[in-house]
Design a protein around this motif. Structure first.
Motif, PDB file in Angstrom:
ATOM      1  N   LEU A  27      -1.375  35.222 -85.849  1.00 46.85           N
ATOM      2  CA  LEU A  27      -0.915  34.984 -87.217  1.00 46.85           C
ATOM      3  C   LEU A  27      -0.185  36.186 -87.809  1.00 46.85           C
ATOM      4  O   LEU A  27       0.790  36.022 -88.545  1.00 46.85           O
ATOM      5  CB  LEU A  27      -2.087  34.582 -88.113  1.00 46.85           C
ATOM      6  N   HIS A  28      -0.634  37.390 -87.479  1.00 46.90           N
ATOM      7  CA  HIS A  28       0.037  38.567 -88.040  1.00 46.90           C
ATOM      8  C   HIS A  28       1.448  38.710 -87.496  1.00 46.90           C
ATOM      9  O   HIS A  28       2.331  39.258 -88.156  1.00 46.90           O
ATOM     10  CB  HIS A  28      -0.776  39.836 -87.763  1.00 46.90           C
ATOM     11  N   GLU A  29       1.681  38.194 -86.280  1.00 50.41           N
ATOM     12  CA  GLU A  29       3.019  38.244 -85.709  1.00 50.41           C
ATOM     13  C   GLU A  29       3.972  37.303 -86.443  1.00 50.41           C
ATOM     14  O   GLU A  29       5.177  37.549 -86.519  1.00 50.41           O
ATOM     15  CB  GLU A  29       2.977  37.879 -84.220  1.00 50.41           C
ATOM     16  N   LEU A  30       3.417  36.220 -86.977  1.00 49.38           N
ATOM     17  CA  LEU A  30       4.229  35.242 -87.700  1.00 49.38           C
ATOM     18  C   LEU A  30       4.431  35.608 -89.164  1.00 49.38           C
ATOM     19  O   LEU A  30       5.328  35.089 -89.829  1.00 49.38           O
ATOM     20  CB  LEU A  30       3.567  33.867 -87.625  1.00 49.38           C
ATOM     21  N   ALA A  31       3.593  36.523 -89.671  1.00 52.38           N
ATOM     22  CA  ALA A  31       3.580  36.851 -91.101  1.00 52.38           C
ATOM     23  C   ALA A  31       4.938  37.225 -91.687  1.00 52.38           C
ATOM     24  O   ALA A  31       5.234  36.843 -92.836  1.00 52.38           O
ATOM     25  CB  ALA A  31       2.562  37.962 -91.366  1.00 52.38           C
ATOM     26  N   PRO A  32       5.794  37.947 -90.965  1.00 48.25           N
ATOM     27  CA  PRO A  32       7.091  38.287 -91.582  1.00 48.25           C
ATOM     28  C   PRO A  32       7.959  37.065 -91.889  1.00 48.25           C
ATOM     29  O   PRO A  32       8.825  37.121 -92.756  1.00 48.25           O
ATOM     30  CB  PRO A  32       7.761  39.168 -90.515  1.00 48.25           C
ATOM     31  N   TYR A  33       7.732  35.962 -91.170  1.00 43.03           N
ATOM     32  CA  TYR A  33       8.599  34.788 -91.301  1.00 43.03           C
ATOM     33  C   TYR A  33       7.910  33.568 -91.910  1.00 43.03           C
ATOM     34  O   TYR A  33       8.568  32.706 -92.500  1.00 43.03           O
ATOM     35  CB  TYR A  33       9.136  34.373 -89.929  1.00 43.03           C
ATOM     36  N   PHE A  34       6.578  33.469 -91.740  1.00 41.99           N
ATOM     37  CA  PHE A  34       5.881  32.235 -92.090  1.00 41.99           C
ATOM     38  C   PHE A  34       4.686  32.485 -92.995  1.00 41.99           C
ATOM     39  O   PHE A  34       4.038  33.525 -92.930  1.00 41.99           O
ATOM     40  CB  PHE A  34       5.401  31.512 -90.826  1.00 41.99           C
ATOM     41  N   THR A  35       4.386  31.471 -93.814  1.00 39.75           N
ATOM     42  CA  THR A  35       3.222  31.487 -94.685  1.00 39.75           C
ATOM     43  C   THR A  35       2.263  30.403 -94.223  1.00 39.75           C
ATOM     44  O   THR A  35       2.669  29.256 -94.006  1.00 39.75           O
ATOM     45  CB  THR A  35       3.619  31.224 -96.148  1.00 39.75           C
ATOM     46  N   LEU A  36       0.991  30.750 -94.062  1.00 40.97           N
ATOM     47  CA  LEU A  36      -0.013  29.780 -93.633  1.00 40.97           C
ATOM     48  C   LEU A  36      -0.318  28.826 -94.774  1.00 40.97           C
ATOM     49  O   LEU A  36      -0.745  29.229 -95.847  1.00 40.97           O
ATOM     50  CB  LEU A  36      -1.285  30.508 -93.191  1.00 40.97           C
ATOM     51  N   MET A  37      -0.111  27.532 -94.535  1.00 38.95           N
ATOM     52  CA  MET A  37      -0.330  26.509 -95.550  1.00 38.95           C
ATOM     53  C   MET A  37      -1.695  25.837 -95.431  1.00 38.95           C
ATOM     54  O   MET A  37      -2.249  25.339 -96.409  1.00 38.95           O
ATOM     55  CB  MET A  37       0.762  25.438 -95.458  1.00 38.95           C
ATOM     56  N   GLY A  38      -2.213  25.799 -94.216  1.00 37.28           N
ATOM     57  CA  GLY A  38      -3.491  25.137 -94.023  1.00 37.28           C
ATOM     58  C   GLY A  38      -4.001  25.301 -92.608  1.00 37.28           C
ATOM     59  O   GLY A  38      -3.231  25.579 -91.681  1.00 37.28           O
ATOM     60  N   THR A  39      -5.314  25.154 -92.446  1.00 40.78           N
ATOM     61  CA  THR A  39      -5.953  25.249 -91.135  1.00 40.78           C
ATOM     62  C   THR A  39      -6.920  24.081 -90.982  1.00 40.78           C
ATOM     63  O   THR A  39      -7.686  23.786 -91.902  1.00 40.78           O
ATOM     64  CB  THR A  39      -6.731  26.577 -90.994  1.00 40.78           C
ATOM     65  N   GLU A  40      -6.863  23.426 -89.851  1.00 35.83           N
ATOM     66  CA  GLU A  40      -7.736  22.279 -89.586  1.00 35.83           C
ATOM     67  C   GLU A  40      -8.492  22.512 -88.278  1.00 35.83           C
ATOM     68  O   GLU A  40      -7.945  23.055 -87.317  1.00 35.83           O
ATOM     69  CB  GLU A  40      -6.906  20.994 -89.460  1.00 35.83           C
ATOM     70  N   HIS A  41      -9.760  22.073 -88.255  1.00 38.15           N
ATOM     71  CA  HIS A  41     -10.578  22.191 -87.050  1.00 38.15           C
ATOM     72  C   HIS A  41     -10.980  20.792 -86.588  1.00 38.15           C
ATOM     73  O   HIS A  41     -11.267  19.915 -87.399  1.00 38.15           O
ATOM     74  CB  HIS A  41     -11.828  23.032 -87.330  1.00 38.15           C
ATOM     75  N   VAL A  42     -11.008  20.610 -85.294  1.00 33.82           N
ATOM     76  CA  VAL A  42     -11.424  19.330 -84.737  1.00 33.82           C
ATOM     77  C   VAL A  42     -12.182  19.595 -83.443  1.00 33.82           C
ATOM     78  O   VAL A  42     -11.838  20.509 -82.683  1.00 33.82           O
ATOM     79  CB  VAL A  42     -10.214  18.394 -84.485  1.00 33.82           C
ATOM     80  N   SER A  43     -13.233  18.810 -83.219  1.00 32.33           N
ATOM     81  CA  SER A  43     -14.009  18.983 -81.997  1.00 32.33           C
ATOM     82  C   SER A  43     -14.436  17.621 -81.472  1.00 32.33           C
ATOM     83  O   SER A  43     -14.478  16.625 -82.209  1.00 32.33           O
ATOM     84  CB  SER A  43     -15.245  19.856 -82.256  1.00 32.33           C
ATOM     85  N   THR A  44     -14.750  17.579 -80.191  1.00 31.12           N
ATOM     86  CA  THR A  44     -15.177  16.330 -79.588  1.00 31.12           C
ATOM     87  C   THR A  44     -16.118  16.614 -78.422  1.00 31.12           C
ATOM     88  O   THR A  44     -15.876  17.516 -77.616  1.00 31.12           O
ATOM     89  CB  THR A  44     -13.963  15.502 -79.095  1.00 31.12           C
ATOM     90  N   GLU A  45     -17.205  15.875 -78.364  1.00 35.35           N
ATOM     91  CA  GLU A  45     -18.154  15.991 -77.255  1.00 35.35           C
ATOM     92  C   GLU A  45     -17.620  15.197 -76.064  1.00 35.35           C
ATOM     93  O   GLU A  45     -17.171  14.061 -76.218  1.00 35.35           O
ATOM     94  CB  GLU A  45     -19.525  15.446 -77.663  1.00 35.35           C
TER      95      GLU A  45
END
Length: 325
Positions: free
Chosen positions: A252-270
């Motif tokens: 994420l820090h590599e993207l910081a100069p160009y991009f803004t984090l809008m959201g994060t989603e987590h998903v899991s499955t057994e």
């Protein structure tokens, strides 16, 4: 017909798609040389010059691709595919407002085509689903020729390749699916015109901030999927003496100069896996060559008598290109 969406990987001149041969106009070549790129019978185009190859056959092997096809088509990672497409639909929503969404929808202003790039598309499990989410053009790019061949064949059967562009005979409207361009190319040297892409998806693929920034529009979007903490934990514990946890956020820090984090989603499955599925899972991951063969064989032998249970855990990041000051 797309006008100069693509550029020549050899001289960066505008590159025009055609059903049999793509050809650049040579306008940026010192000698005005026009470079041709033949369309393969399966429907893909190889835009990877030999000087951009780091090996004779870069990218995933046919064995890895076949294993991934079997595993993914069995539905084991379906929750991740569903989540990614859900987020893309929100971004591609035609209405100005999307209920309960903090993400600005992409709109088709002045009927301008929406171009999306799926980088590291592989054999196309996620790509084919993405094509149904609302964009007009989907460029599916991977450095692995065998992977792109598989995606192109499936797209051709579905009638989604760029030279097919089937129209509905009743409504005379374009088909619901996006027009797909399968390309063998380097993610670091994308053969795309600057600022021509509305969105990029990178599913377990390289993160290249400069290259992504170059091709995305000023308000472009980036969707990234990575393994989350605890991904396939029981499998990794069986294969390795020392298990290093996934550091999903490190890019994420590599993207910081160009991009803004809008959201994060987590998903899991057994997942409860039989020996064949577990073998495919190992083959399609880096564990295929990182783990000792003895460890792999011991695990597979144990699964012959009792199914193996593990949990797939993913994290999906939604980012937007930062407005220039």
């Amino acid at each position: 017909m797309l006008v100069s969406l693509f550029i020549c990987p050899l001289c960066q001149s505008p590159l025009q798609p055609a059903a049999d041969t793509w050809r650049c106009d040579g306008s940026l070549h010192p000698k005005q040389t026009a470079h041709p790129f033949d369309v393969a019978r399966q429907g893909y185009v190889n835009l990877l010059p030999v000087q951009q190859k780091k090996s004779k056959a870069p990218g995933d092997s046919q064995q890895s691709i076949d294993a991934r096809k079997r595993f993914l088509n069995a539905g084991h990672y379906q929750p991740l595919q569903t989540l990614i497409c859900q987020k893309m639909r929100e971004l591609l929503a035609k209405n100005e407002s999307v209920a309960d969404s903090a993400i600005e929808p992409i709109t088709k202003k002045d009927s301008k085509a929406i171009n999306w790039l799926d980088i590291g598309c592989g054999e196309g499990y996620y790509t084919q689903a993405m094509a149904q989410t609302g964009m007009d053009t989907l460029i599916a790019a991977d450095i692995s020729k065998p992977a792109v061949v598989e995606l192109a064949k499936a797209s051709k059967v579905a009638g989604c390749l760029w030279y097919q562009q089937v129209k509905d005979s009743v409504t005379n409207a374009t088909a619901k699916s996006a027009v797909i361009y399968p390309l063998v190319t380097s993610a670091a040297h994308l053969p795309l015109r600057a600022h021509s892409i509305k969105g990029i998806s990178s599913i377990f693929s390289p993160i290249l901030p400069d290259a992504f920034n170059e091709v995305l529009t000023a308000d472009g979007y980036l969707i990234i999927a990575k393994p989350d903490i605890g991904h396939l934990a029981t499998m990794r514990e069986a294969l390795f003496d020392n298990v290093r946890e996934h550091d999903s956020d490190k890019f994420l820090h590599e993207l910081a100069p160009y991009f803004t984090l809008m959201g994060t989603e987590h998903v899991s499955t057994e997942m409860t896996l039989l020996a064949a599925d577990l073998a495919d899972l190992m083959t399609m991951t880096p564990y295929a060559y990182r783990a000792l063969n003895e460890k792999r064989q011991t695990l597979l032998a144990a699964v012959e008598t009792e199914p193996f249970t593990t949990q797939a855990k993913f994290v999906v990041y939604i980012l937007q290109k930062t407005a220039a000051e």
